[in-house]
Design a protein around this motif. Structure first.
Motif, PDB file in Angstrom:
ATOM      1  N   VAL A   1      36.633  21.729  14.070  1.00  0.00           N
ATOM      2  CA  VAL A   1      35.776  22.504  13.101  1.00  0.00           C
ATOM      3  C   VAL A   1      36.260  22.978  11.777  1.00  0.00           C
ATOM      4  O   VAL A   1      35.855  22.858  10.841  1.00  0.00           O
ATOM      5  N   GLY A   2      37.375  23.460  12.191  1.00  0.00           N
ATOM      6  CA  GLY A   2      38.301  24.183  10.853  1.00  0.00           C
ATOM      7  C   GLY A   2      38.597  23.325  10.185  1.00  0.00           C
ATOM      8  O   GLY A   2      38.721  23.245   8.955  1.00  0.00           O
ATOM      9  N   ALA A   3      39.195  22.039  10.737  1.00  0.00           N
ATOM     10  CA  ALA A   3      39.842  20.747  10.082  1.00  0.00           C
ATOM     11  C   ALA A   3      38.566  20.292   9.046  1.00  0.00           C
ATOM     12  O   ALA A   3      38.543  19.872   7.799  1.00  0.00           O
ATOM     13  N   TYR A   4      37.579  20.377   9.717  1.00  0.00           N
ATOM     14  CA  TYR A   4      36.153  19.601   8.963  1.00  0.00           C
ATOM     15  C   TYR A   4      35.494  20.364   7.676  1.00  0.00           C
ATOM     16  O   TYR A   4      35.275  19.839   6.776  1.00  0.00           O
ATOM     17  N   THR A   5      35.733  21.803   8.045  1.00  0.00           N
ATOM     18  CA  THR A   5      35.201  22.504   7.229  1.00  0.00           C
ATOM     19  C   THR A   5      35.944  23.312   6.093  1.00  0.00           C
ATOM     20  O   THR A   5      35.678  23.738   5.004  1.00  0.00           O
ATOM     21  N   GLY A   6      37.233  23.243   6.585  1.00  0.00           N
ATOM     22  CA  GLY A   6      38.291  24.256   5.734  1.00  0.00           C
ATOM     23  C   GLY A   6      37.913  25.587   5.850  1.00  0.00           C
ATOM     24  O   GLY A   6      38.803  26.259   5.226  1.00  0.00           O
ATOM     25  N   VAL A   7      37.077  26.180   6.645  1.00  0.00           N
ATOM     26  CA  VAL A   7      36.984  27.650   6.859  1.00  0.00           C
ATOM     27  C   VAL A   7      37.904  28.344   7.615  1.00  0.00           C
ATOM     28  O   VAL A   7      38.612  27.827   8.585  1.00  0.00           O
ATOM     29  N   ASP A   8      38.372  29.721   6.963  1.00  0.00           N
ATOM     30  CA  ASP A   8      39.435  30.373   7.282  1.00  0.00           C
ATOM     31  C   ASP A   8      39.041  31.776   7.592  1.00  0.00           C
ATOM     32  O   ASP A   8      38.242  32.090   6.510  1.00  0.00           O
ATOM     33  N   ILE A   9      39.035  32.204   8.893  1.00  0.00           N
ATOM     34  CA  ILE A   9      38.372  33.631   9.076  1.00  0.00           C
ATOM     35  C   ILE A   9      39.750  34.602   9.692  1.00  0.00           C
ATOM     36  O   ILE A   9      40.139  34.111  10.687  1.00  0.00           O
ATOM     37  N   ASP A  10      39.867  35.562   8.972  1.00  0.00           N
ATOM     38  CA  ASP A  10      40.705  36.508   9.081  1.00  0.00           C
ATOM     39  C   ASP A  10      40.866  37.032  10.677  1.00  0.00           C
ATOM     40  O   ASP A  10      39.763  38.028  10.956  1.00  0.00           O
ATOM     41  N   ARG A  11      41.630  36.867  11.561  1.00  0.00           N
ATOM     42  CA  ARG A  11      41.522  37.562  13.024  1.00  0.00           C
ATOM     43  C   ARG A  11      41.623  38.885  12.914  1.00  0.00           C
ATOM     44  O   ARG A  11      40.760  39.529  13.613  1.00  0.00           O
ATOM     45  N   ASP A  12      42.525  39.539  12.133  1.00  0.00           N
ATOM     46  CA  ASP A  12      42.553  41.008  12.142  1.00  0.00           C
ATOM     47  C   ASP A  12      41.571  41.720  11.731  1.00  0.00           C
ATOM     48  O   ASP A  12      41.067  42.748  12.295  1.00  0.00           O
ATOM     49  N   ALA A  13      40.786  41.144  10.715  1.00  0.00           N
ATOM     50  CA  ALA A  13      39.662  41.725  10.167  1.00  0.00           C
ATOM     51  C   ALA A  13      38.660  41.688  11.153  1.00  0.00           C
ATOM     52  O   ALA A  13      37.742  42.608  11.538  1.00  0.00           O
ATOM     53  N   VAL A  14      38.536  40.491  11.911  1.00  0.00           N
ATOM     54  CA  VAL A  14      37.301  40.289  13.024  1.00  0.00           C
ATOM     55  C   VAL A  14      37.540  41.368  14.172  1.00  0.00           C
ATOM     56  O   VAL A  14      36.528  41.934  14.654  1.00  0.00           O
ATOM     57  N   GLU A  15      38.717  41.469  14.677  1.00  0.00           N
ATOM     58  CA  GLU A  15      39.081  42.399  15.640  1.00  0.00           C
ATOM     59  C   GLU A  15      38.763  43.729  15.366  1.00  0.00           C
ATOM     60  O   GLU A  15      38.546  44.596  16.267  1.00  0.00           O
ATOM     61  N   ALA A  16      39.011  44.028  13.969  1.00  0.00           N
ATOM     62  CA  ALA A  16      39.025  45.521  13.791  1.00  0.00           C
ATOM     63  C   ALA A  16      37.280  45.964  13.433  1.00  0.00           C
ATOM     64  O   ALA A  16      37.076  47.158  13.015  1.00  0.00           O
ATOM     65  N   GLY A  17      36.504  44.758  13.290  1.00  0.00           N
ATOM     66  CA  GLY A  17      35.205  45.136  12.855  1.00  0.00           C
ATOM     67  C   GLY A  17      35.149  45.357  11.249  1.00  0.00           C
ATOM     68  O   GLY A  17      34.187  46.056  11.135  1.00  0.00           O
ATOM     69  N   ASP A  18      35.950  45.009  10.720  1.00  0.00           N
ATOM     70  CA  ASP A  18      36.112  45.275   9.079  1.00  0.00           C
ATOM     71  C   ASP A  18      35.017  44.299   8.395  1.00  0.00           C
ATOM     72  O   ASP A  18      34.730  44.921   7.162  1.00  0.00           O
ATOM     73  N   LEU A  19      34.661  43.483   8.778  1.00  0.00           N
ATOM     74  CA  LEU A  19      33.780  42.468   7.965  1.00  0.00           C
ATOM     75  C   LEU A  19      32.368  42.823   8.172  1.00  0.00           C
ATOM     76  O   LEU A  19      32.030  43.629   9.162  1.00  0.00           O
ATOM     77  N   PRO A  20      31.535  42.713   7.251  1.00  0.00           N
ATOM     78  CA  PRO A  20      30.130  43.355   7.280  1.00  0.00           C
ATOM     79  C   PRO A  20      29.464  42.902   8.321  1.00  0.00           C
ATOM     80  O   PRO A  20      29.605  41.626   8.805  1.00  0.00           O
ATOM     81  N   GLY A  21      28.377  43.678   9.066  1.00  0.00           N
ATOM     82  CA  GLY A  21      27.600  43.081  10.138  1.00  0.00           C
ATOM     83  C   GLY A  21      26.043  43.656   9.976  1.00  0.00           C
ATOM     84  O   GLY A  21      25.845  44.450   9.075  1.00  0.00           O
ATOM     85  N   VAL A  22      25.351  43.053  10.866  1.00  0.00           N
ATOM     86  CA  VAL A  22      24.181  43.386  10.881  1.00  0.00           C
ATOM     87  C   VAL A  22      23.536  43.242  12.474  1.00  0.00           C
ATOM     88  O   VAL A  22      24.240  42.729  13.337  1.00  0.00           O
ATOM     89  N   LEU A  23      22.592  44.022  12.874  1.00  0.00           N
ATOM     90  CA  LEU A  23      21.951  43.791  14.114  1.00  0.00           C
ATOM     91  C   LEU A  23      20.752  42.793  14.247  1.00  0.00           C
ATOM     92  O   LEU A  23      19.659  42.924  13.448  1.00  0.00           O
ATOM     93  N   ILE A  24      20.885  41.874  15.181  1.00  0.00           N
ATOM     94  CA  ILE A  24      19.819  40.858  15.074  1.00  0.00           C
ATOM     95  C   ILE A  24      19.311  40.985  16.562  1.00  0.00           C
ATOM     96  O   ILE A  24      20.160  40.839  17.516  1.00  0.00           O
ATOM     97  N   ALA A  25      17.881  40.711  16.508  1.00  0.00           N
ATOM     98  CA  ALA A  25      17.245  40.650  17.832  1.00  0.00           C
ATOM     99  C   ALA A  25      17.420  39.128  18.349  1.00  0.00           C
ATOM    100  O   ALA A  25      17.613  38.205  17.669  1.00  0.00           O
ATOM    101  N   PRO A  26      17.700  38.857  19.591  1.00  0.00           N
ATOM    102  CA  PRO A  26      17.913  37.522  20.018  1.00  0.00           C
ATOM    103  C   PRO A  26      16.472  36.750  19.828  1.00  0.00           C
ATOM    104  O   PRO A  26      15.610  37.151  19.802  1.00  0.00           O
ATOM    105  N   ALA A  27      16.859  35.434  19.401  1.00  0.00           N
ATOM    106  CA  ALA A  27      15.855  34.521  18.975  1.00  0.00           C
ATOM    107  C   ALA A  27      15.089  34.006  20.227  1.00  0.00           C
ATOM    108  O   ALA A  27      15.541  34.064  21.282  1.00  0.00           O
TER     109      ALA A  27
END
Length: 219
Positions: A193-219
């Protein structure tokens, strides 16, 4: 530290983190052809919370009213890369996949949009790929292709993420292949999927919770 998105698959079997961010059991939803805020609101994000761009590590679920249980809300972390919006969740499923399969109106795919979801399906294994390159969506268990002969299917095959199946191969060959490669299957799927989309997501930022977030109720 960047490095594509294969690291998410490599930690697919790691328990969900109790820390500020995410690492194990991440479900990933990617969307393009629709605005980031619009897509997140369609998932159930609160517009005011979305506008605040609060780091995920600072999110706190609201307390319930006296005599009433607290609302069930799951964290979602999000961002954008190369025209794609990405949404990360580690509660066991992907909100878009559960909403789409439940025919929630706001989550039905539309022409002009493309949605690609890798849902961990911890409550109803196996993990699945759901790909909507328009108004129709196609599902595939990890280890198989969508059967559409698409560029995504080609990427899955190239990454070794499409395992042999009977009657195309003998039972012994299928069993031996799964024993050798089964543990790495999620990593292979995320690699494709990474090869298909070219998307790159910073692991350190994800582990630290540095990316913006929201709270969502289960669908």
């Amino acid at each position: 530290m960047s490095g594509g998105i294969a690291w998410m698959g490599a930690h697919h079997h790691t328990p969900s983190s109790a820390g500020p961010g995410m690492l194990g059991g991440i479900s990933l939803t990617l969307a393009r052809g629709v605005g980031m805020d619009e897509f997140l609101i369609n998932l159930g994000a609160d517009p005011d919370e979305l506008a605040a761009r609060t780091p995920c590590r600072e999110l706190r679920a609201p307390a319930g009213q006296p005599g009433r249980p607290s609302p069930r809300l799951n964290r979602a972390m999000y961002g954008a890369c190369g025209g794609w919006t990405y949404v990360l969740e580690d509660w066991g499923m992907a909100t878009w996949a559960t909403g789409y399969q439940g025919k929630a109106e706001s989550m039905l795919p539309r022409e002009g949009e493309e949605i690609l979801c890798l849902t961990a399906n911890r409550f109803s294994p196996p993990a699945q790929i759901v790909h909507a390159p328009g108004a129709c969506a196609y599902r595939a268990d990890f280890g198989t292709g969508t059967g559409q002969g698409s560029a995504l299917d080609a990427a899955l095959s190239a990454a070794g993420a499409v395992f042999p199946s009977m009657p195309e191969a003998g039972e012994a060959e299928v069993v031996a292949y799964f024993e050798e490669h089964g543990e790495r299957l999620p990593e292979l799927v995320f690699t494709a999927v990474g090869a298909y989309t070219g998307v790159d997501i910073d692991r350190d930022a994800v582990e630290a919770g540095d990316l913006p977030g929201v709270l969502i109720a289960p669908a």
